[in-house]
Design a protein around this motif. Sequence first.
Motif, PDB file in Angstrom:
ATOM      1  N   ARG A  98       0.821  -1.205   0.000  1.00  0.00           N
ATOM      2  CA  ARG A  98       0.000   0.000   0.000  1.00  0.00           C
ATOM      3  C   ARG A  98       0.859   1.261   0.000  1.00  0.00           C
ATOM      4  O   ARG A  98       0.527   2.260  -0.661  1.00  0.00           O
ATOM      5  N   ALA A  99       1.965   1.212   0.731  1.00  0.00           N
ATOM      6  CA  ALA A  99       2.880   2.354   0.716  1.00  0.00           C
ATOM      7  C   ALA A  99       3.486   2.532  -0.668  1.00  0.00           C
ATOM      8  O   ALA A  99       3.668   3.667  -1.145  1.00  0.00           O
ATOM      9  N   ASN A 100       3.795   1.432  -1.340  1.00  0.00           N
ATOM     10  CA  ASN A 100       4.319   1.527  -2.705  1.00  0.00           C
ATOM     11  C   ASN A 100       3.276   2.110  -3.654  1.00  0.00           C
ATOM     12  O   ASN A 100       3.616   2.869  -4.565  1.00  0.00           O
ATOM     13  N   ALA A 101       2.010   1.753  -3.458  1.00  0.00           N
ATOM     14  CA  ALA A 101       0.955   2.319  -4.290  1.00  0.00           C
ATOM     15  C   ALA A 101       0.866   3.828  -4.088  1.00  0.00           C
ATOM     16  O   ALA A 101       0.727   4.594  -5.044  1.00  0.00           O
ATOM     17  N   ALA A 102       0.950   4.259  -2.827  1.00  0.00           N
ATOM     18  CA  ALA A 102       0.941   5.697  -2.543  1.00  0.00           C
ATOM     19  C   ALA A 102       2.166   6.372  -3.136  1.00  0.00           C
ATOM     20  O   ALA A 102       2.083   7.457  -3.729  1.00  0.00           O
ATOM     21  N   LEU A 103       3.321   5.730  -2.992  1.00  0.00           N
ATOM     22  CA  LEU A 103       4.562   6.291  -3.500  1.00  0.00           C
ATOM     23  C   LEU A 103       4.515   6.426  -5.023  1.00  0.00           C
ATOM     24  O   LEU A 103       4.971   7.424  -5.594  1.00  0.00           O
ATOM     25  N   ALA A 104       3.962   5.412  -5.688  1.00  0.00           N
ATOM     26  CA  ALA A 104       3.866   5.458  -7.149  1.00  0.00           C
ATOM     27  C   ALA A 104       3.031   6.642  -7.601  1.00  0.00           C
ATOM     28  O   ALA A 104       3.427   7.405  -8.491  1.00  0.00           O
ATOM     29  N   ARG A 105       1.892   6.821  -6.985  1.00  0.00           N
ATOM     30  CA  ARG A 105       1.006   7.898  -7.435  1.00  0.00           C
ATOM     31  C   ARG A 105       1.564   9.269  -7.052  1.00  0.00           C
ATOM     32  O   ARG A 105       1.370  10.247  -7.774  1.00  0.00           O
ATOM     33  N   ALA A 106       2.267   9.351  -5.927  1.00  0.00           N
ATOM     34  CA  ALA A 106       2.915  10.617  -5.576  1.00  0.00           C
ATOM     35  C   ALA A 106       3.960  10.987  -6.616  1.00  0.00           C
ATOM     36  O   ALA A 106       4.085  12.148  -7.028  1.00  0.00           O
ATOM     37  N   HIS A 107       4.715   9.990  -7.066  1.00  0.00           N
ATOM     38  CA  HIS A 107       5.733  10.259  -8.074  1.00  0.00           C
ATOM     39  C   HIS A 107       5.124  10.537  -9.451  1.00  0.00           C
ATOM     40  O   HIS A 107       5.728  11.252 -10.267  1.00  0.00           O
ATOM     41  N   VAL A 108       3.961   9.980  -9.733  1.00  0.00           N
ATOM     42  CA  VAL A 108       3.268  10.316 -10.985  1.00  0.00           C
ATOM     43  C   VAL A 108       2.944  11.810 -10.997  1.00  0.00           C
ATOM     44  O   VAL A 108       3.206  12.520 -11.982  1.00  0.00           O
ATOM     45  N   ILE A 109       2.376  12.305  -9.902  1.00  0.00           N
ATOM     46  CA  ILE A 109       2.038  13.730  -9.834  1.00  0.00           C
ATOM     47  C   ILE A 109       3.304  14.578  -9.895  1.00  0.00           C
ATOM     48  O   ILE A 109       3.353  15.603 -10.582  1.00  0.00           O
ATOM     49  N   ALA A 110       4.348  14.155  -9.173  1.00  0.00           N
ATOM     50  CA  ALA A 110       5.608  14.901  -9.192  1.00  0.00           C
ATOM     51  C   ALA A 110       6.175  14.966 -10.608  1.00  0.00           C
ATOM     52  O   ALA A 110       6.720  15.998 -11.025  1.00  0.00           O
ATOM     53  N   THR A 111       6.045  13.876 -11.363  1.00  0.00           N
ATOM     54  CA  THR A 111       6.531  13.871 -12.742  1.00  0.00           C
ATOM     55  C   THR A 111       5.715  14.816 -13.608  1.00  0.00           C
ATOM     56  O   THR A 111       6.271  15.543 -14.450  1.00  0.00           O
ATOM     57  N   GLU A 112       4.410  14.816 -13.417  1.00  0.00           N
ATOM     58  CA  GLU A 112       3.563  15.729 -14.187  1.00  0.00           C
ATOM     59  C   GLU A 112       3.989  17.179 -13.946  1.00  0.00           C
ATOM     60  O   GLU A 112       4.079  17.976 -14.888  1.00  0.00           O
ATOM     61  N   VAL A 113       4.258  17.526 -12.697  1.00  0.00           N
ATOM     62  CA  VAL A 113       4.682  18.891 -12.379  1.00  0.00           C
ATOM     63  C   VAL A 113       6.069  19.165 -12.960  1.00  0.00           C
ATOM     64  O   VAL A 113       6.323  20.236 -13.529  1.00  0.00           O
ATOM     65  N   ALA A 114       6.976  18.200 -12.827  1.00  0.00           N
ATOM     66  CA  ALA A 114       8.334  18.376 -13.359  1.00  0.00           C
ATOM     67  C   ALA A 114       8.311  18.569 -14.871  1.00  0.00           C
ATOM     68  O   ALA A 114       9.071  19.372 -15.415  1.00  0.00           O
ATOM     69  N   VAL A 115       7.446  17.834 -15.562  1.00  0.00           N
ATOM     70  CA  VAL A 115       7.329  17.981 -17.017  1.00  0.00           C
ATOM     71  C   VAL A 115       6.833  19.380 -17.366  1.00  0.00           C
ATOM     72  O   VAL A 115       7.331  20.022 -18.300  1.00  0.00           O
ATOM     73  N   LYS A 116       5.859  19.869 -16.619  1.00  0.00           N
ATOM     74  CA  LYS A 116       5.361  21.219 -16.876  1.00  0.00           C
ATOM     75  C   LYS A 116       6.450  22.264 -16.643  1.00  0.00           C
ATOM     76  O   LYS A 116       6.474  23.305 -17.298  1.00  0.00           O
ATOM     77  N   ASP A 117       7.352  21.970 -15.699  1.00  0.00           N
ATOM     78  CA  ASP A 117       8.452  22.891 -15.412  1.00  0.00           C
ATOM     79  C   ASP A 117       9.659  22.659 -16.321  1.00  0.00           C
ATOM     80  O   ASP A 117      10.662  23.377 -16.190  1.00  0.00           O
ATOM     81  N   SER A 118       9.588  21.649 -17.186  1.00  0.00           N
ATOM     82  CA  SER A 118      10.736  21.245 -18.011  1.00  0.00           C
ATOM     83  C   SER A 118      11.948  20.923 -17.136  1.00  0.00           C
ATOM     84  O   SER A 118      13.095  21.237 -17.479  1.00  0.00           O
ATOM     85  N   ALA A 119      11.701  20.287 -15.988  1.00  0.00           N
ATOM     86  CA  ALA A 119      12.753  19.963 -15.028  1.00  0.00           C
ATOM     87  C   ALA A 119      13.378  18.607 -15.348  1.00  0.00           C
ATOM     88  O   ALA A 119      12.671  17.636 -15.637  1.00  0.00           O
ATOM     89  N   ASP A 120      14.694  18.535 -15.268  1.00  0.00           N
ATOM     90  CA  ASP A 120      15.400  17.303 -15.604  1.00  0.00           C
ATOM     91  C   ASP A 120      15.079  16.157 -14.653  1.00  0.00           C
ATOM     92  O   ASP A 120      15.132  14.987 -15.045  1.00  0.00           O
ATOM     93  N   TYR A 121      14.733  16.463 -13.407  1.00  0.00           N
ATOM     94  CA  TYR A 121      14.494  15.367 -12.465  1.00  0.00           C
ATOM     95  C   TYR A 121      13.188  14.616 -12.737  1.00  0.00           C
ATOM     96  O   TYR A 121      12.850  13.663 -12.012  1.00  0.00           O
TER      97      TYR A 121
END
Length: 341
Positions: A98-121
């Motif tokens: 369950r923690a991995n499921a939460a972690l996965a979705r948190a990182h999905v959102i973080a990636t969406e934001v990073a893409v909008k920022d054109s961030a390398d991470y």
Amino acid sequence: MRRRSFFALGTAGIGAVAVGSGPADAAPPPGPQGGDPLERALFDPAPPVRLPDLAAALTRARADFRAARYDRLRTTLPALLSGAAAERDATSGIRRERANAALARAHVIATEVAVKDSADYAWVTADRALTAARACGSPVAVGEAARVLAITMRRSGRIASAVHLLTTTAADFDGDDSANALAVRTSLLLTAAYTAATGGTAGAAHALIEQAQESAGRIPHGLAGELFTVEATAEQCALYRVGLATALGDPDAGVRHALGLNPARLPTAERRARYYTDTARMWDALGEDRRTYEALRAMERVAPEEVRRPSVRAITARLVHSPVRLSGLRPFATRTGAFTA
């Protein structure tokens, strides 16, 4: 892919509370090393956060993303990412899944934001999203994570590999007619279609978007699946056709889809902003400066933070030097960061 029931992480019916005990919108104190707090959260240690608090924080993060509140996400996501990782590392068995499921979705959102920022991470967050999704055993989480990883691949020019990841992941859902499976399959195929279009392969792009349309049409009426950041609907398919046409160098073909789509029918501010982003690019490619500017102004009305994205600011900056006189353009460019006097 292992198939098992998806653990619902509180996307409905859970109060929106922030991770930790401080105010929800309070910014964390800057670390001694400086830099982007979101990027630092990928590597800094943190205490575990209990699963119910992770679920509530994910509910809030999803709502913020859909409302295009990216500044708030840049503040709250660091605690969510580091706390979810610590909880995953401190647990075992079903709690770890369950923690991995939460972690996965948190990182999905973080990636969406990073893409909008054109961030390398974005590469790091996308990779961690897919790793955690596979560890939790949720096909839905794997599909969402594969989609954002493919987006980072596309943006770095790895078009063929991105399309391969998207289509092979979509194939894992063949034969499953549940709303969630069809929604994931649709979103993967839509992203694959646009990715193929950016690589100039028109045949593949059109074939993939037709598959996505067919998949979306089989979702039971009234159900859109439980994807975290996008929806699988007929309107979504029409929206992708606008961007696909422009990416293929045929923006005229996108005009019909753009004019036939009412952005008010798109369910979130983030998606409505995507409509105006795609139409601004379409009009810009057609040399229609006034209509391009109108699309940018409409975007600002529905999602003010979207017009500050680097890719959108680039369109605004070009308009500043346009021979067409556009009322209010210079103040607009200044407040969105596209122009400094």
